[in-house]
Enzyme design. Structure first.
Site, short mmCIF file in Angstrom:
data_model
loop_
_atom_site.label_atom_id
_atom_site.label_comp_id
_atom_site.label_asym_id
_atom_site.label_seq_id
_atom_site.Cartn_x
_atom_site.Cartn_y
_atom_site.Cartn_z
N GLY A 105 0.81 -1.20 0.00
CA GLY A 105 0.00 0.00 0.00
C GLY A 105 0.85 1.26 0.00
O GLY A 105 2.01 1.25 0.38
N HIS A 136 3.62 4.83 2.97
CA HIS A 136 4.72 4.35 3.80
C HIS A 136 6.09 4.79 3.27
O HIS A 136 7.08 4.17 3.60
CB HIS A 136 4.71 2.83 3.88
CG HIS A 136 3.46 2.24 4.43
ND1 HIS A 136 2.99 2.56 5.68
CD2 HIS A 136 2.57 1.36 3.91
CE1 HIS A 136 1.86 1.89 5.90
NE2 HIS A 136 1.58 1.17 4.84
N ASP A 179 -1.83 -8.36 0.50
CA ASP A 179 -0.61 -8.45 -0.29
C ASP A 179 -0.28 -9.91 -0.61
O ASP A 179 0.09 -10.24 -1.73
CB ASP A 179 0.57 -7.81 0.46
CG ASP A 179 0.37 -6.31 0.66
OD1 ASP A 179 -0.19 -5.67 -0.25
OD2 ASP A 179 0.76 -5.80 1.72
N HIS A 239 -0.22 0.66 10.36
CA HIS A 239 -1.54 1.11 9.91
C HIS A 239 -2.41 1.42 11.11
O HIS A 239 -3.62 1.51 11.01
CB HIS A 239 -2.23 0.05 9.06
CG HIS A 239 -1.37 -0.48 7.97
ND1 HIS A 239 -0.60 -1.60 8.12
CD2 HIS A 239 -1.13 -0.02 6.74
CE1 HIS A 239 0.06 -1.81 7.00
NE2 HIS A 239 -0.23 -0.88 6.14
#
Ligand SMILES: Nc1ncnc2c1ncn2[C@@H]1O[C@H](COP(=O)(O)OP(=O)(O)O)[C@@H](O)[C@H]1O
Ligand SMILES: Nc1ncnc2c1ncn2[C@@H]1O[C@H](COP(=O)(O)OP(=O)(O)O)[C@@H](O)[C@H]1O
Ligand SMILES: [Mg+2]
Ligand SMILES: [Mg+2]
Ligand SMILES: [Mg+2]
Ligand SMILES: [Mg+2]
Lengths: 331, 211, 331, 211
Positions: A51, A54, A107, A216
């Site tokens: 994602g 980051h 993922d 997260h």
């Protein structure tokens, strides 16, 4: 910020124009990023993905001595198997492709799928799932641990070995070795905000902190009043050392990672205490990395990773690397 | 119908496309309760692309065609359900190998591989309130019917009944995967979008077979 | 954080242990930091200094191809002339020392004093005071402008020339040329907190921003409701371009600097628009630097610097550098 | 006293040390109103170090000794006032060159270079409510007295009077440098710590000269 829905694509456009030659997008999809320049025949390709939100993870480590490609998802969302497949196609030079990514359901599902699709096209793919957040699952259940900043070490060392022309099996093996030898734990002082959502993912009081929180905002192991830097380091380091365990005489590399909004000054104050503890435990430090290696938007906080080195890992870690977000001369 | 040939697979895909289109709003609403509400949209995208590919394709073997459809779905719908359904088609198709016609036994093999692929990919099992909870009972029913020597029509009918029961059962389950898992006990009593998709798939096969 | 009063010294201890060999403290004073290893005979030494709380400024750029030493002050406070003198003594190899620092009263006073003291000891010292914040004084009063992130370019280019063995006069000259050709402007979205004070230096509402704010919270030129990234970049870039002025056909280097708490994602979104504007104005971009180069504790915000290049500056900017906070292979 | 020799400089430094010690609290309070309150402490440190150095030193020339004292003060007191006073001593001492005795003319040269050094270093001028506002009038008074051929005692007396008047005048000024500048108009009517230090320095010279 502009329109939150364009956050990821505008960011990617900014990244690609800022690093021309180093990064290019393939398959007409900004979210499929690979290393610029020609492929080296016979070099194992290394791909990652995950994602957005980051940075420098994940695409930031594409470059000489590290990664070859990355599929970029929405903020905190997995990229698609198809994007991973495009990246895989673009970076395979016949020697196969290694996927290195963090231990998150979405993922895994998509990389598994991409591997299956690539296999159908005759591209050899192997996978290493990195998970080293000690706070996310107890000892004995290492397979459930989330991947956080420590994946940097996996990229760095696997990338160095791939650069030497090693086989897919050999690169996978060393990546697994790094993955098994690294431990991370973090502390959060403020929440992160997903642009499309626009509000904090959780609440944390002015003078509160949470040890072990995920990148997260996944719950950690202890929430309480703000402690001093030294107390935090003592607590985290204790957990890290006993987990592997790291022992007297070991040699380690340190990664002091800021989560996004933490001043570098504070990271060094943490590092000071960490070095003192390691010295006392007679654990030697080969190298200390300090900075932002895996962030979570504007979350305030930090994580400490320790990697146990042996001759092979030390040699590979020391090699040069040149990527948009990480540059190192031979150590 | 006694067995499914490649042309029948194409018909089924057209049927599935219409079915998800008709249920687009329902799927969106179900996913909206505890997920992000995109399920109707992504499934329509998935099966529109798959139906188009099926129409276009000149692949003679049903298994190869089904695999190909899986790859197309993966590309068209990069969501959880898209990836899982894609996996199902790919694994199911692969399991058929070079079979040219699908009788009860082959259909059972297909659905078995389909649901096993999803379980493997999703690291999930029956009882977790997912698409598996409609597909798994359907696959078991097909196996039982095939072992008992039933006709394709009858086997497909049993599968459909089992999937419907599965959807009902799964509504009482507690979600353990995806966004819905955050809701814990609050998910009990709510119908799962993914399980509904599973039912629609089984229903599509059933309808074309008994037509 | 531990005891706020120990903030600077604990941070420095952390920095020195994290970068052994690269940085050492001299004269028994942690706040006097110089480059590790042997001095190169005949190389002009470059020293800087300034208050803490701006990492990587100022000591972070000590290393190969950049600086030789730095005197470190308290948070937002000038170091003393005596500390600067100690650094000067430690880095002079007979070819003289160039001071490069930002245009702040306290720093100027102390560097002037240090230069005078060094002169009494027979060390040749020259000074270049960097000030390029367009928001801090109008055109025509460039001498009053505050020094901010653009000083990075002065360090980088002067450091490269000094590394080639150029004379003190030549290094000073190129530093002045860079200083004259760089322009910066920033935007702040949240205040900074000085550890010993413990509260924000000024107030800024949830959805407010201030364009042109200084890195210590000095007032800017416009405070108002939060604008989109594109609007902010359009406004800032307009001011930068007209100030020098930068013209069609010019070649520039970009520095997109985060002030401390701004996600890198946002910096690239700013960079996207900046590249678009420059392209439209037919100004070419030689290189884009993105990251934290001059911060202000946990202030949220960013600054954009543009440096106009000529053949000499481009060549020197492109040379490798290896410091704890900035590493670059030959561009 | 007709002229100051090196030994007298040592005596003056002892006097200055005692004087700032006695006024440590006052200076701290004055600096505390609009500054950070460290002025008493740093000045005590500065002059203690300088007096010790003066006692220890075997430097025969007064100018060289005064320069040396400046360097010592810079090291001992790295604050604004420390650096400015250090600059004053260094510049004043340097201006004396190889003079071995300070009559009215040489004392005027010393104070002139002293205050000019501070103005240059601090980028400040008379009227800005700083140490300059006591030192500058004192230096002017010395020059006038020296030009008129007055004795050292008389010249020093005039300087002292001028510095006292300067302190009074500066209290009505608006601060333009250092932390006090943030207070703008609010600084009017408040006595400046730096200006007070200037007065103490002039007073120290005066007292030893007329003793
Ligand atoms: N790990 C899993 N295994 C099987 N099914 C899953 C899994 N995770 C989620 N699901 C199913 O996926 C459905 C949601 O799909 P979708 O809307 O595509 O998810 P998302 O929008 O989060 O990508 C759920 O209703 C559930 O049935
Ligand atoms: N630029 C300047 N030039 C001359 N004097 C100054 C200047 N700035 C400050 N001062 C003087 O310094 C005094 C404060 O000194 P000090 O307490 O040492 O400052 P700080 O603690 O801020 O370093 C003020 O009262 C003023 O007289
Ligand atoms: Mg959904
Ligand atoms: Mg979704
Ligand atoms: Mg003070
Ligand atoms: Mg002070």
């Amino acid at each position: 910020m502009n329109d939150p829905r364009l956050f990821v694509d505008e960011m990617l456009e900014g990244i690609v124009v800022a690093h021309p030659g180093q990064l290019i997008s393939v398959a007409g999809d900004l979210r499929c990023i690979v290393r610029g320049g020609d492929k080296t025949a016979g070099k194992v390709g290394i791909a990652t993905g995950g994602g957005s939100g980051h940075l420098p993870l994940f695409l930031g480590y594409i470059g000489k001595g590290m990664l070859d490609g990355c599929a970029v998802g929405g903020v905190f969302q997995s990229p698609s198997a198809d994007q991973m497949l495009e990246v895989t196609r673009a970076i395979d030079s016949g020697a196969g492709v290694l996927y290195i990514y963090g231990n998150y359901g979405g993922d895994i599902m998509n990389f598994d799928m991409a591997a299956e699709l690539a296999d159908m096209e005759g591209i050899k793919v192997e996978q290493v799932v990195a998970g080293e957040d000690v706070a996310s699952a107890p000892k004995g259940e290492e397979g459930k641990r989330r991947g956080v900043a420590g994946i940097f070490f996996v990229y760095k060392i696997a990338g160095a070995l791939a650069g030497e022309g090693a086989s897919l099996a050999a690169v996978k093996k060393v990546a697994e070795k790094v993955s098994a030898g690294v431990r991370t734990m973090g502390v959060a002082l403020s929440p992160c905000i997903v642009p499309e959502v626009g509000r904090p993912s959780f609440q944390l009081g002015e003078n509160e902190m949470e040890i072990g929180m995920g990148i997260h905002g996944e719950p950690g192991i202890h929430r309480g009043p703000l402690q001093t830097a030294d107390e935090i380091v003592t607590q985290i380091t204790g957990r890290l050392l006993e987990d592997l365990p790291f022992r007297k005489g070991d040699e380690v590399a340190i990664l002091l990672n800021g989560l996004g909004a933490t001043p570098k000054e504070e990271l060094y104050i943490l590092g000071r205490k960490l070095h003192r503890i390691l010295k006392e435990k007679q654990i030697t430090v080969f190298h200390t990395y300090v900075g932002e290696f895996a962030t979570s938007m504007e979350m305030a906080g930090a994580s400490i990773s320790l990697l146990r080195l042996d001759d092979e890992l030390r040699r590979l870690l020391a090699q040069p690397a040149d990527t948009p977000f990480f540059t190192q001369f031979q150590l | 119908m006694q067995s499914l040939k490649t042309a029948d697979i194409v018909t089924i895909l057209r049927e599935l496309k219409l079915s998800v289109e008709n249920n687009q709003q329902l799927l969106g609403e179900l996913d909206g309760v505890m997920g992000d509400g995109d399920l109707g949209l992504t499934m329509t995208r998935a099966f529109t692309a798959a139906a188009e590919e099926a129409d276009r394709s000149e692949e003679p073997l049903p298994g190869k065609l089904l695999m190909r459809l899986g790859a197309v779905i993966a590309k068209a719908a990069p969501s959880t359900m898209g990836t899982l359904v894609a996996t199902g088609f790919m694994r199911g198709g692969k399991a058929l190998d070079t079979t040219s016609q699908l009788g009860p036994r082959e259909l059972a093999v297909f659905f078995d591989a389909f649901v096993n692929g999803i379980m493997e990919r999703g690291k999930s099992a029956p009882g977790n309130k997912t698409i598996i909870d409609t597909l798994y009972p359907a696959a078991r029913a097909l196996q039982t019917a095939a072992a008992a020597g039933e006709t394709l029509d009858s086997a497909a009918g049993r599968a459909y009944v089992a999937a419907r029961q599965g959807l009902e059962d799964s509504t009482q389950m507690k979600a353990q995967h995806g966004r819905a898992a955050y809701y814990q006990d609050a998910s009990i009593g709510k119908q799962d979008g993914g399980a509904t998709v599973g039912l629609l798939i089984v229903e599509g096969f059933y309808k074309v077979i008994v037509r």
